[in-house]
Design a protein around this motif. Structure first.
Motif, mmCIF file in Angstrom:
data_model
loop_
_atom_site.group_PDB
_atom_site.id
_atom_site.type_symbol
_atom_site.label_atom_id
_atom_site.label_comp_id
_atom_site.label_asym_id
_atom_site.label_seq_id
_atom_site.Cartn_x
_atom_site.Cartn_y
_atom_site.Cartn_z
ATOM 1 N N ALA A 66 0.794 -1.049 -0.081
ATOM 2 C CA ALA A 66 -0.008 -0.064 -0.164
ATOM 3 C C ALA A 66 0.984 1.348 0.117
ATOM 4 C CB ALA A 66 -1.055 0.003 1.316
ATOM 5 N N VAL A 67 2.012 1.206 -0.039
ATOM 6 C CA VAL A 67 3.038 2.401 0.269
ATOM 7 C C VAL A 67 4.396 2.162 -0.807
ATOM 8 C CG1 VAL A 67 2.571 3.071 2.855
ATOM 9 C CG2 VAL A 67 4.487 1.552 1.795
ATOM 10 N N HIS A 68 4.629 3.215 -1.179
ATOM 11 C CA HIS A 68 5.943 3.196 -2.054
ATOM 12 C C HIS A 68 6.744 4.614 -1.771
ATOM 13 C CE1 HIS A 68 2.840 5.785 -4.353
ATOM 14 N NE2 HIS A 68 3.923 6.225 -4.930
ATOM 15 N N ALA A 69 7.797 4.201 -2.181
ATOM 16 C CA ALA A 69 8.969 5.429 -1.849
ATOM 17 C C ALA A 69 8.945 6.386 -3.190
ATOM 18 C CB ALA A 69 10.279 4.671 -1.698
ATOM 19 N N VAL A 70 9.236 7.626 -2.654
ATOM 20 C CA VAL A 70 9.209 8.511 -3.549
ATOM 21 C C VAL A 70 10.348 9.656 -3.295
ATOM 22 C CG1 VAL A 70 6.914 8.778 -4.364
ATOM 23 C CG2 VAL A 70 7.696 10.166 -2.520
ATOM 24 N N SER A 71 11.013 10.326 -4.031
ATOM 25 C CA SER A 71 12.037 11.338 -4.009
ATOM 26 C C SER A 71 11.654 12.345 -3.484
ATOM 27 C CB SER A 71 12.946 11.406 -5.134
ATOM 28 O OG SER A 71 14.006 12.153 -4.919
ATOM 29 N N ALA A 72 12.263 13.072 -2.278
ATOM 30 C CA ALA A 72 11.760 14.356 -1.730
ATOM 31 C C ALA A 72 13.213 15.249 -1.779
ATOM 32 C CB ALA A 72 11.099 14.117 -0.464
ATOM 33 N N VAL A 73 12.598 16.510 -1.601
ATOM 34 C CA VAL A 73 13.761 17.301 -1.159
ATOM 35 C C VAL A 73 13.629 18.171 -0.015
ATOM 36 C CG1 VAL A 73 14.973 19.557 -2.273
ATOM 37 C CG2 VAL A 73 13.714 17.924 -3.749
ATOM 38 N N LEU A 74 14.599 18.387 0.802
ATOM 39 C CA LEU A 74 14.446 19.294 2.035
ATOM 40 C C LEU A 74 14.507 20.644 1.783
ATOM 41 C CD1 LEU A 74 17.613 17.529 3.890
ATOM 42 C CD2 LEU A 74 15.209 17.323 4.488
ATOM 43 N N THR A 75 13.348 21.098 2.279
ATOM 44 C CA THR A 75 13.289 22.587 2.118
ATOM 45 C C THR A 75 13.772 23.498 3.580
ATOM 46 O OG1 THR A 75 11.136 22.304 3.477
ATOM 47 C CG2 THR A 75 10.886 21.982 1.028
ATOM 48 N N GLU A 76 14.441 22.641 4.394
ATOM 49 C CA GLU A 76 15.292 23.464 5.234
ATOM 50 C C GLU A 76 16.313 22.420 5.809
ATOM 51 O OE1 GLU A 76 12.843 21.947 9.422
ATOM 52 O OE2 GLU A 76 12.535 24.020 8.822
ATOM 53 N N THR A 124 14.522 10.267 0.588
ATOM 54 C CA THR A 124 13.590 9.114 -0.031
ATOM 55 C C THR A 124 12.270 9.163 1.144
ATOM 56 O OG1 THR A 124 15.159 7.972 -1.099
ATOM 57 C CG2 THR A 124 13.141 6.839 -0.564
ATOM 58 N N VAL A 125 11.096 9.528 0.630
ATOM 59 C CA VAL A 125 10.143 9.291 1.814
ATOM 60 C C VAL A 125 9.054 8.250 1.210
ATOM 61 C CG1 VAL A 125 10.232 11.880 2.780
ATOM 62 C CG2 VAL A 125 8.634 11.227 0.661
ATOM 63 N N TRP A 126 8.330 7.668 2.223
ATOM 64 C CA TRP A 126 7.364 6.675 1.809
ATOM 65 C C TRP A 126 6.162 7.334 1.979
ATOM 66 C CZ3 TRP A 126 8.252 1.619 0.281
ATOM 67 C CH2 TRP A 126 9.445 1.446 0.361
ATOM 68 N N ILE A 127 5.242 7.233 0.710
ATOM 69 C CA ILE A 127 3.827 7.853 1.006
ATOM 70 C C ILE A 127 2.868 6.688 0.616
ATOM 71 C CG2 ILE A 127 4.598 9.956 0.141
ATOM 72 C CD1 ILE A 127 3.844 9.218 -2.629
ATOM 73 N N ASP A 128 1.652 6.893 1.188
ATOM 74 C CA ASP A 128 0.459 6.091 0.789
ATOM 75 C C ASP A 128 -0.314 6.246 -0.262
ATOM 76 O OD1 ASP A 128 -1.011 8.327 1.476
ATOM 77 O OD2 ASP A 128 -1.640 7.671 3.494
ATOM 78 N N ARG A 129 -1.240 5.865 -0.743
ATOM 79 C CA ARG A 129 -1.939 6.159 -2.089
ATOM 80 C C ARG A 129 -2.826 7.426 -1.977
ATOM 81 N NH1 ARG A 129 -4.469 0.334 -1.408
ATOM 82 N NH2 ARG A 129 -2.812 -0.744 -2.691
ATOM 83 N N ARG A 130 -2.854 8.031 -0.926
ATOM 84 C CA ARG A 130 -3.422 9.516 -0.908
ATOM 85 C C ARG A 130 -2.437 10.544 -1.074
ATOM 86 N NH1 ARG A 130 -6.434 9.685 4.523
ATOM 87 N NH2 ARG A 130 -4.525 8.626 5.182
ATOM 88 N N GLY A 131 -1.016 10.235 -0.927
ATOM 89 C CA GLY A 131 0.230 11.092 -1.053
ATOM 90 C C GLY A 131 0.576 11.611 0.266
#
Length: 195
Positions: A66-76, A124-131
């Motif tokens: 139900a979850v998958h990894a996406v790439s994210a960027v630090l904003t601070e 890398t963050v893990w998100i669910d189907r809703r994001g």
């Protein structure tokens, strides 16, 4: 010598089943209580442990799917030192991140990252189907270990519960035997307290 010892052990194990003219009905009931307790403890414990382990493994597999990894960027910038928790010093810190959901919308939130990372670093963050950001799922080997431990604990608990119920049934049977013995003794005991 070995044959004699084996025969003694066999007699000791099967003493409840031997024919005896002095054996009371309560003795036969106790025999069946003990046998049933052992069967339920062993077979019931194994079946309950297997079912619990399988259910846990299926649930963890469903969570991983139900979850998958996406790439994210630090904003601070992330804190340089991890926070001290009840378990000791944590290995990660919370930092604000930005990521893009599967539907293309941009989200901001908090995620765990290594301490001391600079603004703009990829994580890398893990998100669910809703994001929404969720915890990383357990790896397959960790999930297998957790499922096995759950199965063992449920099997042991089922066995302990069945032994407790068997012991309670035998305790009630012993109390009934004592009441029967007291009433019969009162009926046949010599009067005047002399034997």
């Amino acid at each position: 010598m070995a044959g004699t010892r084996c025969a003694r052990v066999r007699r000791k194990l099967l003493w409840r089943w031997r024919r005896n003219p002095l054996r009371r009905r309560s003795d036969r009931v106790e025999t069946w209580i003990v046998l049933t307790t052992w069967i339920v403890a062993l077979a019931g414990g194994l079946l309950a442990g297997k079912a619990a382990g399988s259910a846990m493994e299926d649930d963890l597999a469903h969570r991983r799917a139900a979850v998958h990894a996406v790439s994210a960027v630090l904003t601070e910038d992330a804190d340089a030192a991890p926070a001290v928790t009840e378990d000791g010093i944590g290995a990660t810190v919370h930092a604000k991140v930005r990521w893009t959901a599967p539907d293309g919308s941009v989200h901001n939130g908090l995620a765990r990252t290594a301490p001391g990372r600079a603004k703009g670093s990829p994580v890398t963050v893990w998100i669910d189907r809703r994001g929404d950001v969720v915890r990383a799922p357990l790896a397959a080997d960790q999930a297998g270990l957790q499922s096995a431990l759950t199965g063992v604990l449920v099997a042991a608990g089922t066995g302990a519960l069945s032994f407790g119920c068997g012991r309670l049934a035998r305790l009630r049977l012993d109390r009934r035997r004592m009441r029967d013995w007291e009433s019969e003794w009162a009926r046949v005991a010599p009067s005047g307290g002399r034997t």
